[in-house]
Design an enzyme around this catalytic site. Structure first.
Site, PDB file in Angstrom:
ATOM      1  N   ARG A  84       0.852  -1.188   0.000  1.00 52.56           N
ATOM      2  CA  ARG A  84       0.000   0.000   0.000  1.00 52.56           C
ATOM      3  C   ARG A  84       0.888   1.237   0.000  1.00 52.56           C
ATOM      4  O   ARG A  84       1.734   1.398   0.886  1.00 52.56           O
ATOM      5  CB  ARG A  84      -0.902  -0.010   1.240  1.00 52.56           C
ATOM      6  N   HIS A 128      -2.632  11.036   1.373  1.00 52.86           N
ATOM      7  CA  HIS A 128      -2.035  10.775   2.676  1.00 52.86           C
ATOM      8  C   HIS A 128      -1.394  12.074   3.173  1.00 52.86           C
ATOM      9  O   HIS A 128      -0.178  12.154   3.372  1.00 52.86           O
ATOM     10  CB  HIS A 128      -1.009   9.638   2.588  1.00 52.86           C
ATOM     11  N   GLU A 173      -6.736   8.374   6.996  1.00 50.83           N
ATOM     12  CA  GLU A 173      -6.889   9.040   8.286  1.00 50.83           C
ATOM     13  C   GLU A 173      -7.327  10.495   8.149  1.00 50.83           C
ATOM     14  O   GLU A 173      -6.603  11.430   8.530  1.00 50.83           O
ATOM     15  CB  GLU A 173      -5.592   8.942   9.102  1.00 50.83           C
ATOM     16  N   ASN A 302      -7.003   1.587  10.576  1.00 49.36           N
ATOM     17  CA  ASN A 302      -5.658   1.810  11.108  1.00 49.36           C
ATOM     18  C   ASN A 302      -5.744   1.803  12.623  1.00 49.36           C
ATOM     19  O   ASN A 302      -6.574   2.520  13.204  1.00 49.36           O
ATOM     20  CB  ASN A 302      -5.100   3.153  10.633  1.00 49.36           C
ATOM     21  N   GLU A 379      -3.138  -0.107   8.464  1.00 58.43           N
ATOM     22  CA  GLU A 379      -1.941   0.283   9.212  1.00 58.43           C
ATOM     23  C   GLU A 379      -1.994  -0.357  10.588  1.00 58.43           C
ATOM     24  O   GLU A 379      -3.034  -0.332  11.248  1.00 58.43           O
ATOM     25  CB  GLU A 379      -1.831   1.803   9.414  1.00 58.43           C
TER      26      GLU A 379
END
Length: 479
Positions: A84, A128, A173, A302, A379
């Site tokens: 990833r 990200h 996130e 995550n 994650e």
């Protein structure tokens, strides 16, 4: 543990389970001024004095941009079946608008081809945290137009890579992007405006929905679209009503603000109540929730550590010990009446308590929250103060123990009925750890930052054995 298993029974995973590792563009690529790339908010933030440990930045990072072939070969040697990685938005679309820079896209085309040639399944994360600086200058994530710019970017990347990449993640996130970036200011762009952070959260939700639609319009129908949430496992300090209310408030701000509209098409009413002195939420326009609430093909989770909260004492000024960096400003808008507590137990270098039960609880929550939706652990990992021994080997038994415990928790969740289809260790390589600079090492592969030489740690070898066998080796199986 199910009654049919005993401690001696090998912990076996489904045959199709993906054994992966994860990275992000700004943390590993370097080459920040090559092939048309322009600054992102993290370039600007990390070059601002006082924002990162030691003033460190990702200009070179671990030079993955030039060393990707060696890194892919390393993954293959370890036996990984999935990788990833994220796309640098400003490498593809330098201003966040307009046509793509093909030189930037070509890097990701080459990376994907290299992965496929080694039998490794690529999973692309579109965002990200590295927003093009020009979009931040135009208002950033609190500005509604950013969601539409993201959708255009998603279409560009989907058209370029969708014929070869089947797994897609829109956002990583979004909680960190919204609340660490715009409320506490410990992440880029470093703003400290609680109302702007809530607006940013909504724009990120909108970006996910619009981006999902754009990907589906530009790729084969077989491809999977997901997002990765760092949903908190929030536990009350006691069963007192005040502590239960504190846990509900943090759960809304950590989890409900995203999974409410994304999975269920509505924000929690309790979230509106908790934040009513900060914003009236008038930025949520008619039709937004329908745009956000797109069907997902999978959900990424995550997880690192649980949160333990209580109602604040009268002399407490607000949550500070929440594990998200030091700031005079809270990342929890409307929650100054909540106190975070250190959970008991062993801790990693980040100060985060090691608790695999939280991962099991998180998986089972989303098994109930979104029944039938496949889950991936996108994650999970730990930072330790890793150092080579005199022979140049890097032994990290603490990380092996951490991985064993959390992978066993994943397998328990599968036994309990959860549809978990893969695990991505964070991280493949030691790298630039955001505001912590290079002082926190999460990698399974050690990087000598002076020479950029890569050395697989004991944990990488252990994890490779797990990937090849589909079972968990003993914790002490790597000498």
């Amino acid at each position: 543990m199910p009654e049919s298993e005993s401690p001696a029974t090998p912990v076996t995973f489904p045959p199709a389970f993906l054994w992966g590792a994860a990275t992000s563009a700004y943390q590993i690529e370097g080459a920040v001024r090559e092939d048309g790339r322009t600054p992102s908010i993290w370039d600007t933030f990390s070059h601002t004095p006082g924002k990162t440990a030691g003033g460190e930045h990702g200009d070179i990072a671990v030079d993955h941009y030039h060393r990707y072939r060696d890194d892919v070969a390393l993954m293959a040697d370890l036996g990984l079946t999935a990788y990833r990685f994220s796309i640098s938005w400003s490498r593809v679309q330098p201003t966040g608008r307009g046509p793509a820079v093909q030189r930037g896209l070509d890097f990701y085309r080459r990376l994907v081809d290299e992965l496929l040639a080694h039998g490794i399944k690529p999973a692309v994360t579109l965002y990200h945290w590295d927003l093009p600086q020009e979009l931040e200058d135009a208002g950033g994530w609190p500005e509604r137009d950013t969601a539409y710019r993201f959708a255009e970017y998603a279409q560009i990347v989907g058209e370029a890579l969708g014929d070869r990449v089947e797994q897609w993640i829109t956002l990583n996130e979004p909680w960190c992007a919204a609340f660490l970036g715009y409320a506490s200011g410990v992440h880029a762009p470093g703003r400290t405006d609680p109302a702007a952070s809530l607006k940013a959260a909504h724009t990120l939700n909108l970006a996910h929905g619009l981006g999902t639609s754009a990907l589906r319009a530009s790729m084969p129908a077989r491809n999977s679209v997901a997002l990765s949430l760092n949903s908190s496992v929030v536990r009350p300090f006691s069963q007192d009503a005040a502590d239960l209310a504190a846990a509900q408030k943090i759960d809304d701000l950590a989890n409900g603000v995203f999974h409410g509209p994304i999975l269920h098409g509505a924000y929690p009413q309790t979230l509106f109540t908790a934040t009513e002195l900060i914003t009236d939420w008038s930025f949520v326009e008619d039709g937004d929730l329908a745009l956000i609430n797109q069907p997902l093909d999978a959900l990424g989770l995550n997880y690192y550590t649980p949160a333990l909260v209580s109602s604040a004492d009268a002399d407490t000024s607000g949550p500070r010990a929440d594990g998200h960096g030091s700031s005079a400003h809270s990342p929890w808008p409307g929650a100054d009446d909540v106190t975070f507590h250190q959970t008991p137990g062993e801790r990693t270098e980040m100060g985060w308590t090691i608790d695999p039960t939280g991962l099991h609880d998180l998986i089972m929550r989303y098994t109930r929250e979104a029944p039938g939706l496949p889950l991936y652990i996108t994650e999970n990992g730990a930072a330790y103060d890793d150092k080579p021994d005199p022979d140049g080997r890097v032994h990290d038994p603490e990380r092996i123990s951490y991985l064993h415990g959390h992978l066993a928790a994943v397998r328990r969740a599968i036994a309990d009925g959860a549809d978990v289809r893969g695990y991505y260790l964070w991280s493949l390589l030691d790298n630039f750890e955001w505001a912590y600079g290079y002082e926190k090492r999460f990698g399974a592969v050690y990087v000598d930052y002076a020479t950029l030489e890569r050395t697989p740690k004991s944990s990488a070898l252990w994890y490779g054995r797990a990937a090849r066998s589909g079972t968990l080796p003993e914790v002490h199986s790597i000498p």
